[in-house]
Motif scaffolding. Sequence first.
Motif: not given
Length: 115
Positions: A109-112, A102-106, A14-18
């Motif tokens: 980089e998936t959220v990109l 929506a995307a799950i950040g796992r 979560s921190r990495d995605t933020l």
Amino acid sequence: MSVKIYHNPRCGKSRDTLKLLEAQGIEPEVVEYLKTPPTTAELQDILNKLQLKPRQLMRTKEPEYKENGLDDASLSDIELIEAMVRIPKLIERPIVLKDGKAAIGRPPETVLAIL
């Protein structure tokens, strides 16, 4: 361009995605979902955007999953959603929302793909 992240500051992913969002110049609305869980309707909307069934968004290895009998295959989708609202620790994280997607950040980089 509004971006929202359902965030757990104690979670590395979560921190990495933020951080990834911020590196893209995005200042998302941060929802600490353990303190402010989504409503049943919000969670249903998130599931629809992710195209997932409730159990696919659940952290099934958390003790609360079995302790609350959520491994019962006969439970309905709404019962599982209500359990996640009641016990937000069971919601997979982080979840990023943008422009109806929506995307799950796992991994993060998936959220990109939705930015």
